[in-house]
Design a protein around this motif. Structure first.
Motif, PDB file in Angstrom:
ATOM      1  N   PRO A 107      26.908 -14.945 -16.098  1.00 21.24           N
ATOM      2  CA  PRO A 107      25.805 -15.554 -17.031  1.00 21.24           C
ATOM      3  C   PRO A 107      25.417 -14.536 -18.017  1.00 21.24           C
ATOM      4  CG  PRO A 107      25.001 -15.158 -14.734  1.00 21.24           C
ATOM      5  CD  PRO A 107      26.249 -14.796 -14.944  1.00 21.24           C
ATOM      6  N   GLU A 108      24.941 -15.028 -19.103  1.00 22.85           N
ATOM      7  CA  GLU A 108      24.553 -14.458 -20.298  1.00 22.85           C
ATOM      8  C   GLU A 108      22.905 -14.807 -20.208  1.00 22.85           C
ATOM      9  OE1 GLU A 108      25.992 -12.758 -22.804  1.00 22.85           O
ATOM     10  OE2 GLU A 108      28.021 -13.420 -22.362  1.00 22.85           O
ATOM     11  N   GLY A 109      22.147 -13.634 -20.519  1.00 25.89           N
ATOM     12  CA  GLY A 109      20.601 -13.879 -20.560  1.00 25.89           C
ATOM     13  C   GLY A 109      20.416 -14.151 -21.945  1.00 25.89           C
ATOM     14  N   LEU A 110      19.221 -14.986 -22.231  1.00 22.06           N
ATOM     15  CA  LEU A 110      18.996 -15.361 -23.732  1.00 22.06           C
ATOM     16  C   LEU A 110      17.293 -15.014 -23.810  1.00 22.06           C
ATOM     17  CD1 LEU A 110      19.607 -16.564 -26.401  1.00 22.06           C
ATOM     18  CD2 LEU A 110      18.861 -18.596 -25.369  1.00 22.06           C
ATOM     19  N   VAL A 111      16.972 -14.051 -24.457  1.00 23.11           N
ATOM     20  CA  VAL A 111      15.689 -13.732 -24.921  1.00 23.11           C
ATOM     21  C   VAL A 111      15.102 -14.319 -26.261  1.00 23.11           C
ATOM     22  CG1 VAL A 111      15.449 -11.816 -23.360  1.00 23.11           C
ATOM     23  CG2 VAL A 111      16.153 -11.466 -25.773  1.00 23.11           C
ATOM     24  N   MET A 165      17.326  -8.652 -14.126  1.00 25.64           N
ATOM     25  CA  MET A 165      17.660  -9.468 -13.204  1.00 25.64           C
ATOM     26  C   MET A 165      19.120  -9.990 -13.487  1.00 25.64           C
ATOM     27  SD  MET A 165      14.868  -8.573 -12.024  1.00 25.64           S
ATOM     28  CE  MET A 165      13.140  -8.633 -11.608  1.00 25.64           C
ATOM     29  N   ILE A 166      19.165 -10.174 -14.871  1.00 26.39           N
ATOM     30  CA  ILE A 166      20.099 -10.917 -15.454  1.00 26.39           C
ATOM     31  C   ILE A 166      21.486  -9.988 -15.398  1.00 26.39           C
ATOM     32  CG2 ILE A 166      21.529 -12.219 -17.419  1.00 26.39           C
ATOM     33  CD1 ILE A 166      18.801 -13.436 -16.464  1.00 26.39           C
ATOM     34  N   GLU A 167      21.249  -8.618 -15.862  1.00 27.60           N
ATOM     35  CA  GLU A 167      22.349  -7.595 -15.650  1.00 27.60           C
ATOM     36  C   GLU A 167      22.695  -7.518 -14.038  1.00 27.60           C
ATOM     37  OE1 GLU A 167      24.303  -5.554 -17.267  1.00 27.60           O
ATOM     38  OE2 GLU A 167      23.650  -7.161 -18.400  1.00 27.60           O
ATOM     39  N   LYS A 175       0.758  -1.217   0.008  1.00 29.19           N
ATOM     40  CA  LYS A 175      -0.241  -0.064  -0.061  1.00 29.19           C
ATOM     41  C   LYS A 175       0.926   1.170  -0.071  1.00 29.19           C
ATOM     42  CE  LYS A 175      -4.360  -1.877   1.825  1.00 29.19           C
ATOM     43  NZ  LYS A 175      -3.857  -3.507   1.850  1.00 29.19           N
ATOM     44  N   GLY A 176       0.786   2.162  -0.864  1.00 28.09           N
ATOM     45  CA  GLY A 176       1.163   3.245  -1.077  1.00 28.09           C
ATOM     46  C   GLY A 176       2.738   3.257  -1.366  1.00 28.09           C
ATOM     47  N   GLY A 177       2.911   2.144  -2.143  1.00 24.51           N
ATOM     48  CA  GLY A 177       4.496   1.740  -2.322  1.00 24.51           C
ATOM     49  C   GLY A 177       5.452   1.108  -1.332  1.00 24.51           C
ATOM     50  N   ASN A 178       4.665   1.023  -0.271  1.00 26.19           N
ATOM     51  CA  ASN A 178       5.478   0.584   0.991  1.00 26.19           C
ATOM     52  C   ASN A 178       5.636  -0.951   0.826  1.00 26.19           C
ATOM     53  OD1 ASN A 178       6.588   0.438   3.467  1.00 26.19           O
ATOM     54  ND2 ASN A 178       4.653   0.734   4.492  1.00 26.19           N
ATOM     55  N   VAL A 179       6.858  -0.989   0.133  1.00 22.29           N
ATOM     56  CA  VAL A 179       7.168  -2.588  -0.413  1.00 22.29           C
ATOM     57  C   VAL A 179       8.044  -3.129   0.722  1.00 22.29           C
ATOM     58  CG1 VAL A 179       9.327  -1.563  -1.490  1.00 22.29           C
ATOM     59  CG2 VAL A 179       8.303  -3.904  -2.355  1.00 22.29           C
ATOM     60  N   THR A 180       7.660  -4.556   0.817  1.00 23.75           N
ATOM     61  CA  THR A 180       8.785  -5.506   1.661  1.00 23.75           C
ATOM     62  C   THR A 180      10.066  -5.386   1.377  1.00 23.75           C
ATOM     63  OG1 THR A 180       8.127  -7.386   0.534  1.00 23.75           O
ATOM     64  CG2 THR A 180       6.643  -6.743   2.195  1.00 23.75           C
ATOM     65  N   PHE A 181      10.862  -5.711   2.372  1.00 21.60           N
ATOM     66  CA  PHE A 181      12.107  -6.105   2.042  1.00 21.60           C
ATOM     67  C   PHE A 181      12.561  -7.124   1.085  1.00 21.60           C
ATOM     68  CE2 PHE A 181      15.956  -8.175   4.294  1.00 21.60           C
ATOM     69  CZ  PHE A 181      17.194  -7.328   3.529  1.00 21.60           C
ATOM     70  N   GLY A 182      11.629  -8.240   1.528  1.00 24.37           N
ATOM     71  CA  GLY A 182      11.654  -9.628   0.668  1.00 24.37           C
ATOM     72  C   GLY A 182      11.394  -9.180  -0.825  1.00 24.37           C
ATOM     73  N   PHE A 183      10.514  -8.573  -1.013  1.00 27.19           N
ATOM     74  CA  PHE A 183      10.107  -8.148  -2.669  1.00 27.19           C
ATOM     75  C   PHE A 183      11.239  -7.422  -3.206  1.00 27.19           C
ATOM     76  CE2 PHE A 183       7.962  -6.636  -6.400  1.00 27.19           C
ATOM     77  CZ  PHE A 183       7.332  -7.553  -6.841  1.00 27.19           C
ATOM     78  N   LEU A 184      11.494  -6.384  -2.633  1.00 24.71           N
ATOM     79  CA  LEU A 184      12.442  -5.212  -3.169  1.00 24.71           C
ATOM     80  C   LEU A 184      13.699  -6.050  -3.599  1.00 24.71           C
ATOM     81  CD1 LEU A 184      13.223  -2.380  -4.129  1.00 24.71           C
ATOM     82  CD2 LEU A 184      14.134  -2.014  -1.719  1.00 24.71           C
ATOM     83  N   GLY A 185      14.022  -7.008  -2.646  1.00 19.93           N
ATOM     84  CA  GLY A 185      15.401  -7.903  -2.578  1.00 19.93           C
ATOM     85  C   GLY A 185      15.310  -9.053  -3.727  1.00 19.93           C
ATOM     86  N   TYR A 186      14.134  -9.387  -4.195  1.00 18.34           N
ATOM     87  CA  TYR A 186      14.010 -10.948  -4.675  1.00 18.34           C
ATOM     88  C   TYR A 186      15.023 -10.719  -5.920  1.00 18.34           C
ATOM     89  CZ  TYR A 186      11.043 -10.184  -8.850  1.00 18.34           C
ATOM     90  OH  TYR A 186      10.343  -9.762 -10.285  1.00 18.34           O
ATOM     91  N   PRO A 187      15.371  -9.691  -6.825  1.00 20.28           N
ATOM     92  CA  PRO A 187      16.398  -9.924  -7.515  1.00 20.28           C
ATOM     93  C   PRO A 187      17.970 -10.356  -7.144  1.00 20.28           C
ATOM     94  CG  PRO A 187      15.287  -7.824  -8.011  1.00 20.28           C
ATOM     95  CD  PRO A 187      14.876  -8.384  -6.653  1.00 20.28           C
TER      96      PRO A 187
END
Ligand code: TRP
Length: 333
Positions: free
Chosen positions: A183-187, A161-163, A125-137
Motif C-alpha cells: 500500500p501507498e500512503g497519501l498525505v 505506520m505505512i512504512e 510512567k517513566g516510559g514504561n509502555v504497554t506491549f499493546g501500545f508499542l505494538g499498535y503499528p
C-alpha cells in the motif's frame, strides 16, 4: 462488482470528535477519491483502547461521533463503507501473525510512537509502555492489509505506520508467497495545521476547531487564539508561526491564497478585524458540514444501518484474505 477498482483503507480513532486538522489531513482526500477507489473507512476502536484501556466508555461513546463526522464531510455511503475495527476478528488474527515479522527495536524507533509515549507520561510512567501500545503499528498494518488496500490517505504523522505496513507486507510475500499488495500512503498537500495556540492540536489544550463547533464556540476559540506583538497579517511561518497558522485556517475556509489574504488585510494595525473575519469564514465553511452532521446525529438508526453494511463488506474481504494467508502459511488444516 467491480474487481478492477483499486481500494482505499483508512481510519480514525474514536477518542473524540474530528477537527479541521483531520479534515485537511485525511478526510478531504478520502472524499475526493471515493469515486475512483473502493473506499473502506475504519472506526479504529481497538487502536483507541491502546491508550484508553482504563476508559472503554469513552471509546464507545465516540464511535457514532466519528461516523457522523465522516458522513458530514461528504463520505458517500452509496460509494464507501464504514465499519468498526473490533468487529473484524481477522484483524486481531493478522496482528498476531504479523508480530513475527517485526522487531521490538523497529517499534521502539518509530518516531510517532516515541513522541506519543513521551506525551503520555501519565499513562506510561517513566516510559514504561504497554506491549499493546508499542505494538499498535502492527495492528495498524493488519488494519490495512486485511483489506488488501492499495492506498491509505493519512496525516503526515502516520507515514511511519505505512512504512512499517509495507515492510511487513514485503516480508510476508517473501517468506510465504505473494498475498499482499504494497500500500501507498497519501498525505495532503496542505501544510500541517497546528492548534490555535501554535501547539499540536489536542483536546486537552482546547485549541482545535471541531467540525461540529457552533459559531459561538468558533468565536470564543479564535478570539483568544495566540498571535504576536507585531500586528501585521503576513505569511511568514518562520518568524510569525501563529499568525501564519491562522492564515492557513483562513485559506482553508475561503480558498484564498496567502498573497490574497495579505492584500485583504494590508494596513491593519491590530488582529481584531482578521480574527472577526476568520470567525465568519470558518462558520460559513463549516455550516453545511454541521447541517449534514445534525441530520445524522438525529438519525442514529441510519448510521447503524451503514455500519452493518460496512461490516458485511469488511468481513467478506477479511475472509478472503485470511484464506489466502492460511494457505500461504500452511495453516489451512
Ligand atoms: N492511527 C490512525 C490515527 O491515529 C488511525 C488508524 C487506525 C488508521 N487504523 C488505521 C489510519 C489504518 C489509516 C489506516 O489517525
Amino acid at each position: 462488482m467491480n474487481q478492477q477498482k483499486k481500494r482505499i483503507l483508512t481510519g480514525d480513532r474514536p477518542t473524540g470528535r474530528l477537527h479541521l486538522g483531520h479534515l485537511v489531513g485525511s478526510l478531504q482526500n478520502r472524499v475526493t477519491l471515493q469515486d475512483q477507489y473502493e473506499t473502506l473507512v475504519m472506526v479504529a476502536d481497538i487502536q483507541a483502547l491502546t491508550d484508553n484501556f482504563k476508559d472503554p466508555g469513552r471509546v464507545r461513546t465516540n464511535i457514532l461521533e466519528v461516523v457522523a463526522d465522516n458522513l458530514a464531510v461528504g463520505l458517500d455511503p452509496e460509494k464507501s463503507f464504514i465499519f468498526i475495527q473490533s468487529q473484524i476478528s481477522e484483524i486481531a488474527e493478522l496482528t498476531v501473525i504479523f508480530s513475527n515479522l517485526v522487531s521490538v527495536v523497529e517499534l521502539q524507533r518509530n518516531p510517532t510512537i516515541k513522541q506519543e509515549i513521551a506525551d503520555k507520561g501519565y499513562l506510561f510512567k517513566g516510559g514504561n509502555v504497554t506491549f499493546g501500545f508499542l505494538g499498535y503499528p502492527v495492528s495498524q498494518a493488519a488494519d490495512i492489509l486485511f483489506s488488501r488496500a492499495n492506498l491509505v490517505p493519512v496525516g503526515e504523522d502516520q507515514l511511519p505506520m505505512i512504512e512499517l505496513t509495507r515492510r511487513i507486507a514485503k516480508k510476508f510475500n517473501e517468506y510465504y508467497g505473494e498475498v499482499f499488495p504494497l500500500p501507498e500512503g497519501l498525505v495532503s498537500n496542505t501544510p500541517r495545521l497546528m492548534g490555535l495556540d501554535g501547539r499540536k492540536m489536542s483536546k486537552s489544550f482546547d485549541n482545535a476547531i471541531y467540525l461540529a463547533d457552533s459559531k459561538d464556540e468558533i468565536a470564543s476559540k479564535v478570539m483568544k487564539a495566540k498571535t504576536d506583538t507585531k500586528a501585521e497579517i503576513v505569511y511568514d511561518p518562520e518568524h510569525k508561526p501563529e499568525v501564519s497558522n491562522l492564515m492557513l485556517y483562513y485559506q482553508i475556509a475561503t480558498g484564498k491564497s496567502f498573497r490574497a489574504i495579505e492584500a485583504e488585510f494590508a494596513g491593519q494595525t491590530s488582529y481584531k478585524l482578521f480574527k472577526e473575519k476568520l470567525v465568519m469564514a470558518l462558520d460559513e465553511f463549516l455550516s453545511p458540514i454541521r447541517t449534514r452532521r445534525e441530520y445524522y446525529t438525529q438519525h442514529p438508526e441510519l448510521m447503524l444501518k451503514l455500519l452493518i453494511a460496512g461490516h458485511q463488506k469488511a468481513s467478506q474481504e477479511a475472509k478472503v484474505t485470511m484464506e489466502l494467508v492460511r494457505q500461504a502459511m500452511k495453516i489451512n488444516y
